[in-house]
Design a protein around this motif. Structure first.
Motif, mmCIF file in Angstrom:
data_model
loop_
_atom_site.group_PDB
_atom_site.id
_atom_site.type_symbol
_atom_site.label_atom_id
_atom_site.label_comp_id
_atom_site.label_asym_id
_atom_site.label_seq_id
_atom_site.Cartn_x
_atom_site.Cartn_y
_atom_site.Cartn_z
ATOM 1 N N TYR A 297 0.836 -1.197 0.000
ATOM 2 C CA TYR A 297 0.000 0.000 0.000
ATOM 3 C C TYR A 297 0.878 1.258 0.000
ATOM 4 C CZ TYR A 297 -3.866 3.132 1.207
ATOM 5 O OH TYR A 297 -4.802 4.135 1.190
ATOM 6 N N GLU A 298 1.870 1.282 0.873
ATOM 7 C CA GLU A 298 2.779 2.431 0.920
ATOM 8 C C GLU A 298 3.530 2.575 -0.391
ATOM 9 O OE1 GLU A 298 5.265 2.832 4.322
ATOM 10 O OE2 GLU A 298 3.803 1.949 5.674
ATOM 11 N N ALA A 299 3.922 1.444 -0.990
ATOM 12 C CA ALA A 299 4.597 1.489 -2.286
ATOM 13 C C ALA A 299 3.663 2.042 -3.355
ATOM 14 C CB ALA A 299 5.090 0.097 -2.674
ATOM 15 N N GLY A 300 2.357 1.772 -3.233
ATOM 16 C CA GLY A 300 1.384 2.345 -4.153
ATOM 17 C C GLY A 300 1.345 3.860 -4.060
ATOM 18 N N LEU A 301 1.451 4.380 -2.839
ATOM 19 C CA LEU A 301 1.518 5.838 -2.667
ATOM 20 C C LEU A 301 2.794 6.404 -3.273
ATOM 21 C CD1 LEU A 301 0.222 6.117 1.023
ATOM 22 C CD2 LEU A 301 -1.057 6.582 -1.091
ATOM 23 N N LEU A 302 3.881 5.623 -3.228
ATOM 24 C CA LEU A 302 5.132 6.036 -3.879
ATOM 25 C C LEU A 302 4.950 6.092 -5.394
ATOM 26 C CD1 LEU A 302 8.218 6.593 -3.900
ATOM 27 C CD2 LEU A 302 8.549 4.109 -3.926
ATOM 28 N N VAL A 303 4.280 5.090 -5.963
ATOM 29 C CA VAL A 303 3.989 5.094 -7.395
ATOM 30 C C VAL A 303 3.191 6.343 -7.760
ATOM 31 C CG1 VAL A 303 2.760 3.921 -9.263
ATOM 32 C CG2 VAL A 303 4.093 2.582 -7.623
ATOM 33 N N ALA A 304 2.184 6.658 -6.960
ATOM 34 C CA ALA A 304 1.364 7.841 -7.224
ATOM 35 C C ALA A 304 2.207 9.114 -7.175
ATOM 36 C CB ALA A 304 0.225 7.916 -6.206
ATOM 37 N N TYR A 305 3.073 9.210 -6.183
ATOM 38 C CA TYR A 305 3.927 10.400 -6.046
ATOM 39 C C TYR A 305 4.780 10.599 -7.295
ATOM 40 C CZ TYR A 305 7.656 13.467 -4.371
ATOM 41 O OH TYR A 305 8.558 14.497 -4.243
ATOM 42 N N LEU A 306 5.462 9.538 -7.731
ATOM 43 C CA LEU A 306 6.378 9.667 -8.861
ATOM 44 C C LEU A 306 5.651 9.772 -10.195
ATOM 45 C CD1 LEU A 306 9.237 7.271 -7.725
ATOM 46 C CD2 LEU A 306 9.376 9.748 -8.054
ATOM 47 N N ALA A 307 4.393 9.359 -10.238
ATOM 48 C CA ALA A 307 3.607 9.521 -11.455
ATOM 49 C C ALA A 307 3.071 10.940 -11.593
ATOM 50 C CB ALA A 307 2.451 8.524 -11.471
ATOM 51 N N PHE A 308 2.989 11.668 -10.483
ATOM 52 C CA PHE A 308 2.416 13.012 -10.512
ATOM 53 C C PHE A 308 3.456 14.119 -10.342
ATOM 54 C CE2 PHE A 308 -1.639 10.941 -10.151
ATOM 55 C CZ PHE A 308 -2.544 11.844 -10.674
ATOM 56 N N VAL A 309 4.168 14.122 -9.242
ATOM 57 C CA VAL A 309 4.990 15.287 -8.885
ATOM 58 C C VAL A 309 6.008 15.669 -9.956
ATOM 59 C CG1 VAL A 309 6.626 16.201 -7.193
ATOM 60 C CG2 VAL A 309 4.596 14.943 -6.417
ATOM 61 N N PRO A 310 6.791 14.731 -10.533
ATOM 62 C CA PRO A 310 7.773 15.146 -11.552
ATOM 63 C C PRO A 310 7.141 15.671 -12.841
ATOM 64 C CG PRO A 310 8.321 12.976 -10.656
ATOM 65 C CD PRO A 310 6.929 13.290 -10.225
ATOM 66 N N PHE A 311 5.831 15.434 -13.043
ATOM 67 C CA PHE A 311 5.164 15.838 -14.276
ATOM 68 C C PHE A 311 4.265 17.055 -14.085
ATOM 69 C CE2 PHE A 311 6.150 11.355 -14.602
ATOM 70 C CZ PHE A 311 6.751 11.267 -15.853
ATOM 71 N N CYS A 312 4.274 17.622 -12.877
ATOM 72 C CA CYS A 312 3.442 18.789 -12.572
ATOM 73 C C CYS A 312 4.330 19.950 -12.129
ATOM 74 C CB CYS A 312 2.441 18.469 -11.462
ATOM 75 S SG CYS A 312 1.283 17.138 -11.857
ATOM 76 N N GLU A 313 3.860 21.151 -12.379
ATOM 77 C CA GLU A 313 4.598 22.323 -11.925
ATOM 78 C C GLU A 313 4.629 22.374 -10.403
ATOM 79 O OE1 GLU A 313 3.878 26.115 -13.810
ATOM 80 O OE2 GLU A 313 2.799 25.130 -15.447
ATOM 81 N N ALA A 314 5.648 23.026 -9.876
ATOM 82 C CA ALA A 314 5.807 23.137 -8.429
ATOM 83 C C ALA A 314 4.565 23.752 -7.800
ATOM 84 C CB ALA A 314 7.039 23.986 -8.110
ATOM 85 N N GLY A 315 4.129 23.161 -6.699
ATOM 86 C CA GLY A 315 2.966 23.670 -5.984
ATOM 87 C C GLY A 315 1.646 23.080 -6.435
ATOM 88 N N THR A 316 1.658 22.289 -7.509
ATOM 89 C CA THR A 316 0.410 21.699 -8.002
ATOM 90 C C THR A 316 -0.094 20.605 -7.077
ATOM 91 O OG1 THR A 316 1.030 22.156 -10.296
ATOM 92 C CG2 THR A 316 -0.682 20.492 -9.923
ATOM 93 N N ILE A 317 0.795 19.695 -6.690
ATOM 94 C CA ILE A 317 0.424 18.540 -5.874
ATOM 95 C C ILE A 317 1.658 18.039 -5.150
ATOM 96 C CG2 ILE A 317 0.879 16.761 -7.607
ATOM 97 C CD1 ILE A 317 -2.304 16.828 -5.482
#
Length: 393
Positions: A297-317
């Motif tokens: 489950y925690e690894a799933g949250l890691l997947v979500a983080y790396l799928a979103f944060v590097p592809f969004c502008e700072a402050g988005t998520i």
């Protein structure tokens, strides 16, 4: 180490004499963030071919209430990091990173327990002959100071974490967008950058999940995996061929050998086993399965983080915001979460990434974040999922 942190698993090959080390500059400090999951009744799952069996998820009020079992927050123990090197012996000249746990006077008994647990976990996991383990940071030794501080020495495999990578790339994306189209004089530059970033992220995730799989195969849980607990030897996306992600921060690692599960829980694992009982995991077999699923489950949250944060502008998520979005707002219905994210132009690249292969990324996330711990995939199954193999890229 002192009597408080002496553990039976310490190997003779670990360097425990402080005179064998040279301490360098102060790098920084951080605290531990504990993020744990909950387990309502059964809904859906991942089939043998990597497909979601029942994507039409519905949640009762009872299952939503289990969110309150979560324990999210930064612990009181602050860790300091220093660089350094080994000054004598067969490993002379080896560059290292010191992780310093405060003594009882500052960090309390928890600091000593964490230091002892991390030392024990690494000594248990590292191969007796080669001192290596797959995608996990290598412990070389440690010592205790007169003030009671515990200094653990790790091979220096990089000073950046996956969290650093996420922050740096999102900030760079913001700067590039602010400069407009002039930043990318070649119309193909944007596509090349995005594709390279996707490949880099998948390699980080494969390394992290491979390390987690190694731990599970060797009867250990991580219990605090996240972007800050993945160390990288490079964050230059063009150097992806040389990227080696490694798991660190085993202070909350849990021994899941059946002999350990049958004994009284250690202080650092009590909360985990309380959640296991609340989820209906009573036998040693069920508790072990719950613990492994909790890491997934925690690894799933890691997947979500790396799928979103590097592809969004700072402050988005950010990580905590993603977790609140998935768990709180959409109650782990990721199909509804996708529709919400798709409507926000700032998250468009993240949605496109998870949409690859007909929504393979969303499918994997839904499986890893399944409300029923019994239906979450094993780490090896995650590695074999089509989103993780790289074939979609």
């Amino acid at each position: 180490m002192s009597h408080r942190t002496r553990v039976s698993g310490v190997k003779a090959s670990l360097i425990m004499d402080p005179d064998d080390y040279e301490v360098g500059r102060f790098i920084g400090s951080y605290g531990y963030m504990n993020v744990t999951s909950y387990s309502p009744p059964k809904f859906g799952g991942l089939s043998s071919d990597g497909k979601l069996e029942d994507p039409d998820l519905e949640f009762s009020q009872d299952s939503i209430e289990r969110l309150r079992l979560q324990d999210v927050g930064e612990g009181p123990v602050k860790i300091r990091l220093y660089d350094g090197r080994i000054t004598r012996g067969p490993k002379k000249g080896t560059r290292i990173i010191f992780k310093v746990y405060p003594g009882q006077r500052i960090g309390g008994q928890e600091a000593d327990l964490m230091a002892a647990n991390e030392l024990d976990a690494h000594a248990f996991l590292q191969d007796a002959s080669e001192d290596i383990c797959q995608n996990i940071q290598i412990l070389l030794g440690g010592f205790e100071t007169k003030t009671g501080e515990q200094w653990l020495a790790f091979r220096n495999d990089g000073n950046f974490s996956a969290a650093d990578y996420g922050n740096i790339t999102s900030e760079a994306l913001s700067r590039n967008r602010s400069q407009g189209e002039a930043k990318f004089w070649n119309p193909f530059d944007v596509d090349i950058t995005i594709k390279r970033r996707r490949i880099f992220v998948i390699k980080i995730l494969r390394g992290a999940i491979n390390g987690l799989s190694y731990m599970h195969d060797h009867d250990r849980l991580h219990q605090s995996i996240g972007p800050a607990s993945i160390v990288l030897n490079t964050i230059v996306e063009k150097d992806v061929a040389y990227l080696v992600p490694r798991i660190r921060d085993l202070a909350f690692s849990v021994d899941i050998r059946y002999s350990s599960l049958e004994s009284d829980p250690r202080p650092l694992s009590e909360a985990l086993w309380r959640r296991a009982l609340a989820a209906g995991a009573f036998s040693s077999f069920e508790k072990r399965a719950f613990g492994i699923a909790d890491d997934i489950y925690e690894a799933g949250l890691l997947v979500a983080y790396l799928a979103f944060v590097p592809f969004c502008e700072a402050g988005t998520i950010d990580g905590p915001s993603l977790q609140r979005l998935f768990e709180g707002t959409f109650q782990l219905n990721l199909e509804a979460a996708r529709e919400y994210c798709q409507a926000d132009d700032r998250m468009s690249e993240a949605v496109k990434f998870l949409d690859l292969g007909g929504g393979a990324g969303w499918e994997l996330l839904q499986a890893m974040l399944n409300p029923d711990y019994r239906l979450r995939p094993m780490a090896k199954s995650v590695l074999q999922h089509r989103f993780m193999t790289g074939t979609l890229l």
